[in-house]
Write an enzyme that holds these catalytic residues in place. Structure first.
Site, PDB file in Angstrom:
ATOM      1  N   ASP A 195       5.103  -9.203   4.254  1.00 39.60           N
ATOM      2  CA  ASP A 195       3.683  -9.428   4.583  1.00 39.60           C
ATOM      3  C   ASP A 195       3.396 -10.931   4.572  1.00 39.60           C
ATOM      4  O   ASP A 195       2.620 -11.417   3.762  1.00 39.60           O
ATOM      5  CB  ASP A 195       2.834  -8.684   3.547  1.00 39.60           C
ATOM      6  CG  ASP A 195       1.350  -8.813   3.805  1.00 39.60           C
ATOM      7  OD1 ASP A 195       0.973  -9.015   4.973  1.00 39.60           O
ATOM      8  OD2 ASP A 195       0.577  -8.704   2.841  1.00 39.60           O
ATOM      9  N   ASP A 218      -6.261 -11.847   9.901  1.00 41.03           N
ATOM     10  CA  ASP A 218      -5.880 -12.172   8.532  1.00 41.03           C
ATOM     11  C   ASP A 218      -4.497 -12.812   8.522  1.00 41.03           C
ATOM     12  O   ASP A 218      -3.492 -12.119   8.588  1.00 41.03           O
ATOM     13  CB  ASP A 218      -5.898 -10.900   7.664  1.00 41.03           C
ATOM     14  CG  ASP A 218      -5.584 -11.211   6.209  1.00 41.03           C
ATOM     15  OD1 ASP A 218      -5.508 -12.405   5.859  1.00 41.03           O
ATOM     16  OD2 ASP A 218      -5.415 -10.266   5.411  1.00 41.03           O
ATOM     17  N   LYS A 248      -2.614  -1.433   0.690  1.00 39.47           N
ATOM     18  CA  LYS A 248      -1.459  -2.324   0.755  1.00 39.47           C
ATOM     19  C   LYS A 248      -0.239  -1.608   0.199  1.00 39.47           C
ATOM     20  O   LYS A 248      -0.348  -0.749  -0.670  1.00 39.47           O
ATOM     21  CB  LYS A 248      -1.755  -3.586  -0.052  1.00 39.47           C
ATOM     22  CG  LYS A 248      -0.713  -4.648   0.113  1.00 39.47           C
ATOM     23  CD  LYS A 248      -1.265  -6.008  -0.269  1.00 39.47           C
ATOM     24  CE  LYS A 248      -0.145  -7.037  -0.199  1.00 39.47           C
ATOM     25  NZ  LYS A 248      -0.634  -8.392  -0.279  1.00 39.47           N
ATOM     26  N   TRP A 264     -10.524  -5.654  -1.075  1.00 39.29           N
ATOM     27  CA  TRP A 264      -9.072  -5.610  -1.281  1.00 39.29           C
ATOM     28  C   TRP A 264      -8.783  -6.135  -2.674  1.00 39.29           C
ATOM     29  O   TRP A 264      -9.286  -7.180  -3.063  1.00 39.29           O
ATOM     30  CB  TRP A 264      -8.314  -6.456  -0.252  1.00 39.29           C
ATOM     31  CG  TRP A 264      -6.874  -6.549  -0.639  1.00 39.29           C
ATOM     32  CD1 TRP A 264      -5.945  -5.547  -0.561  1.00 39.29           C
ATOM     33  CD2 TRP A 264      -6.216  -7.658  -1.268  1.00 39.29           C
ATOM     34  NE1 TRP A 264      -4.757  -5.971  -1.086  1.00 39.29           N
ATOM     35  CE2 TRP A 264      -4.886  -7.256  -1.518  1.00 39.29           C
ATOM     36  CE3 TRP A 264      -6.611  -8.942  -1.633  1.00 39.29           C
ATOM     37  CZ2 TRP A 264      -3.949  -8.095  -2.124  1.00 39.29           C
ATOM     38  CZ3 TRP A 264      -5.684  -9.784  -2.243  1.00 39.29           C
ATOM     39  CH2 TRP A 264      -4.363  -9.358  -2.479  1.00 39.29           C
ATOM     40  N   HIS A 288      -7.159  -5.849  10.126  1.00 36.56           N
ATOM     41  CA  HIS A 288      -6.715  -7.190   9.763  1.00 36.56           C
ATOM     42  C   HIS A 288      -5.490  -7.441  10.616  1.00 36.56           C
ATOM     43  O   HIS A 288      -4.379  -7.049  10.272  1.00 36.56           O
ATOM     44  CB  HIS A 288      -6.360  -7.273   8.278  1.00 36.56           C
ATOM     45  CG  HIS A 288      -7.543  -7.628   7.422  1.00 36.56           C
ATOM     46  ND1 HIS A 288      -7.445  -7.922   6.082  1.00 36.56           N
ATOM     47  CD2 HIS A 288      -8.850  -7.760   7.743  1.00 36.56           C
ATOM     48  CE1 HIS A 288      -8.658  -8.220   5.615  1.00 36.56           C
ATOM     49  NE2 HIS A 288      -9.523  -8.121   6.595  1.00 36.56           N
ATOM     50  N   HIS A 333       0.652  -4.612   6.035  1.00 33.60           N
ATOM     51  CA  HIS A 333       0.601  -3.832   4.808  1.00 33.60           C
ATOM     52  C   HIS A 333       1.332  -2.505   4.878  1.00 33.60           C
ATOM     53  O   HIS A 333       1.017  -1.580   4.133  1.00 33.60           O
ATOM     54  CB  HIS A 333      -0.853  -3.611   4.391  1.00 33.60           C
ATOM     55  CG  HIS A 333      -1.509  -4.851   3.888  1.00 33.60           C
ATOM     56  ND1 HIS A 333      -2.708  -4.875   3.230  1.00 33.60           N
ATOM     57  CD2 HIS A 333      -1.098  -6.147   3.933  1.00 33.60           C
ATOM     58  CE1 HIS A 333      -3.020  -6.109   2.910  1.00 33.60           C
ATOM     59  NE2 HIS A 333      -2.068  -6.900   3.340  1.00 33.60           N
ATOM     60  N   ASP A 335       1.968 -12.999   6.708  1.00 28.33           N
ATOM     61  CA  ASP A 335       0.729 -13.545   7.270  1.00 28.33           C
ATOM     62  C   ASP A 335       0.947 -14.746   8.177  1.00 28.33           C
ATOM     63  O   ASP A 335       0.258 -15.763   8.067  1.00 28.33           O
ATOM     64  CB  ASP A 335      -0.273 -13.862   6.158  1.00 28.33           C
ATOM     65  CG  ASP A 335      -0.861 -12.592   5.543  1.00 28.33           C
ATOM     66  OD1 ASP A 335      -1.567 -11.876   6.255  1.00 28.33           O
ATOM     67  OD2 ASP A 335      -0.585 -12.310   4.356  1.00 28.33           O
ATOM     68  N   ASP A 345      -4.314  -3.410   7.724  1.00 30.68           N
ATOM     69  CA  ASP A 345      -3.749  -4.749   7.886  1.00 30.68           C
ATOM     70  C   ASP A 345      -2.332  -4.584   8.429  1.00 30.68           C
ATOM     71  O   ASP A 345      -1.532  -3.824   7.870  1.00 30.68           O
ATOM     72  CB  ASP A 345      -3.756  -5.466   6.519  1.00 30.68           C
ATOM     73  CG  ASP A 345      -3.226  -6.890   6.582  1.00 30.68           C
ATOM     74  OD1 ASP A 345      -2.139  -7.099   7.157  1.00 30.68           O
ATOM     75  OD2 ASP A 345      -3.888  -7.795   6.039  1.00 30.68           O
ATOM     76  N   GLU A 403      -9.323  -1.795   1.812  1.00 23.93           N
ATOM     77  CA  GLU A 403      -8.035  -2.192   2.398  1.00 23.93           C
ATOM     78  C   GLU A 403      -6.854  -1.796   1.520  1.00 23.93           C
ATOM     79  O   GLU A 403      -6.755  -2.181   0.364  1.00 23.93           O
ATOM     80  CB  GLU A 403      -8.029  -3.722   2.600  1.00 23.93           C
ATOM     81  CG  GLU A 403      -6.737  -4.244   3.209  1.00 23.93           C
ATOM     82  CD  GLU A 403      -6.778  -5.750   3.483  1.00 23.93           C
ATOM     83  OE1 GLU A 403      -7.750  -6.414   3.054  1.00 23.93           O
ATOM     84  OE2 GLU A 403      -5.838  -6.255   4.120  1.00 23.93           O
TER      85      GLU A 403
HETATM   86  C1  RNT Z   1      -3.894  -9.426   1.156  1.00 24.85           C
HETATM   87  C2  RNT Z   1      -4.901  -8.832   2.078  1.00 24.85           C
HETATM   88  C3  RNT Z   1      -6.247  -9.497   2.086  1.00 24.85           C
HETATM   89  C4  RNT Z   1      -6.172 -11.002   2.018  1.00 24.85           C
HETATM   90  C5  RNT Z   1      -7.501 -11.692   2.213  1.00 24.85           C
HETATM   91  C6  RNT Z   1      -7.444 -13.123   1.844  1.00 24.85           C
HETATM   92  O1  RNT Z   1      -2.638  -8.889   1.321  1.00 24.85           O
HETATM   93  O2  RNT Z   1      -4.374  -8.766   3.355  1.00 24.85           O
HETATM   94  O3  RNT Z   1      -6.963  -9.057   3.173  1.00 24.85           O
HETATM   95  O4  RNT Z   1      -5.257 -11.515   2.942  1.00 24.85           O
HETATM   96  O5  RNT Z   1      -8.482 -11.014   1.549  1.00 24.85           O
HETATM   97 ZN    ZN Z   2      -5.688  -8.194   4.921  1.00 18.94          ZN
END
Ligand code: RNT
Ligand code: ZN
Length: 420
Positions: free
Chosen positions: A295, A327, A229, A186, A287, A263, A297, A260, A227
């Site tokens: 986003d 994640d 985004k 990523w 993720h 994302h 998290d 993810d 990955e």
């Molecule tokens: C960031 C991505 C990625 C990170 C990690 C730390 O938006 O989701 O996966 O969260 O690599």
């Molecule tokens: Zn991620």
């Protein structure tokens, strides 16, 4: 085993059986699914390369809960504690910045499996697999927001070498631990504001990735993932590594696509994507995260979205093709609890999905009896799911949900609160 829990479990088993669901076989399947627990919740994505902490990358950990792991030994200690509170045997997911180099500065393009030998020993002792991620952020050469798409050849090449080094580390993990290491690329690259040229950075990214992946590595040991985004902090307008970019890349290069949950547009669910992308891909890395408004998290919980993801994995019979990783990074609550809550939520969601009367629902759907289908979906929601989950926790010798907090407090008192 407390007989109350057993009794409740037996009653629950009978209720599920009325709908044609075999609880014992659901529990057996659940026990075979490893979830990859991400190292970075343990220290707010800081890592041990320098004291710099998380910088740039368009991601952010907020909060200042005391007692975070300050070195790899402490992080392993915390992860061990989380594993004691999570039913089943799982995996651990490292980022390149979690290397151990005895205080010596090692550039990212010079890291080797040796810098992770203690992580490998730790995982081998516990019989768990390791996953890996190159770190394309928190570094001076990423400060201007570009890595693999950087217009400067020297900088771009530095990051390409980092990607190559990381695949070798992933391969070493896979060989040592006898379990393929999923290595996820990523990059944070993007533009904050109106962007004139969206094409050139994408061309550069495709070329850079091709160089990183140039050397074939046996998939028994290493699985490459990419990955996508939608946006990040400071890259709100343009992200070269978008969904369409990586979907095409993964299909043509036969890579795993990483989805993810944070994302995509806020109302877009990754659950619905699984049965679409898996028509064209060998596999997917998830993720599992929880974005709130953006986003963000947040810690994964047992909510509709997590359940929907698990349901799609189970309904599609994709357990062997979907690698499940978490994640999130919340520095506002105890970090061992954050791991534990997220891991247990993902497992609950899987159990929930495994207990779904899918055959019956599908029959009703095929018969276009949408009235009965909707009623059955509603019926399932009040079945004694908790009794099955409690029984599973007891049988795996981990605390019930209601008992987790005491274990976290004890650990906090004995361990994390003593960290200066
Ligand atoms: C960031 C991505 C990625 C990170 C990690 C730390 O938006 O989701 O996966 O969260 O690599
Ligand atoms: Zn991620």
């Amino acid at each position: 085993m407390a007989s109350e829990i057993e009794k409740a479990f037996e009653a629950a088993t009978a209720r599920y059986a009325e709908l044609g669901v075999d609880v014992a076989s659901a529990l057996e399947k659940l026990a075979s699914v490893p979830i990859s627990m991400h190292c970075w919740q343990g220290d707010d994505v800081g890592g041990f390369e320098s004291d710099r902490g998380l910088s740039g990358g368009g991601i952010m950990a907020t909060g200042s809960y005391p007692g975070k792991a300050r070195n790899a030994d402490e992080l392993r200690q915390d992860a061990d504690q989380a594993y004691r509170l999570i039913p089943g045997r799982h995996r651990f997911n490292l980022h390149a910045i979690y290397l151990e180099s005895e205080g010596k500065r090692v550039e990212r393009d010079a890291i080797t499996p040796d810098h992770f030998s203690r992580w490998m020993d730790w995982a081998a002792e516990r019989g768990i697999g390791l996953d890996f991620n190159p770190t394309f952020f928190s570094h001076p050469l990423a400060d201007d927001g570009f890595t693999l798409t950087h217009p400067d050849d020297g900088i771009r090449r530095f990051w390409i070498r980092h990607g190559i080094a990381c695949r070798k580390i992933g391969e070493a993990f896979g060989r040592r631990l006898g379990s393929a290491c999923v290595t996820n690329v990523w990059i944070p690259d993007g533009q904050k504001d109106l962007t004139a040229d969206r094409r050139t950075p994408r061309l550069r990214l495709a070329e850079a990735l091709d160089e990183i992946f140039h050397e074939p590595i046996d998939p028994t040991y290493l699985r490459d993932a990419v990955e996508s985004k939608l946006f990040g902090i400071g890259s709100e307008t343009y992200v070269p590594g978008s969904h369409e970019f990586y979907m095409g890349y993964a299909v043509t290069r036969k890579k795993l696509l990483t989805l993810d949950a944070g994302h995509f547009h806020p109302t877009e669910s990754i659950a619905d994507k699984l049965s679409a992308v898996l028509l064209y891909l060998d596999g997917v890395l998830l993720h599992v995260s929880r974005g709130i408004r953006w986003d963000s998290d947040h810690v994964v919980i047992f909510n509709d979205e997590t359940r929907a993801v698990a349901e799609e994995i189970v309904r599609g019979d994709y357990l062997a093709r979907v690698f499940i990783g978490l994640d999130f990074f919340d520095a506002g609550i105890h970090r061992v609890a954050a791991w534990t809550i997220g891991m247990r939520a993902m497992l609950k969601a899987l159990l929930w999905a495994l207990l779904e009367p899918f055959d019956r629902l599908r029959e009703l759907e095929t018969a276009r009896d949408y009235t009965a289908r909707l009623l059955l979906f509603e019926t399932v929601k009040t079945l004694p799911f908790g009794a099955v989950w409690d029984y599973h926790c007891r049988r795996c010798d981990v605390p019930l949900d209601s008992e987790v907090i005491a274990e976290v407090r004890r650990y906090e008192e004995e361990v994390t609160s003593r960290r200066a």
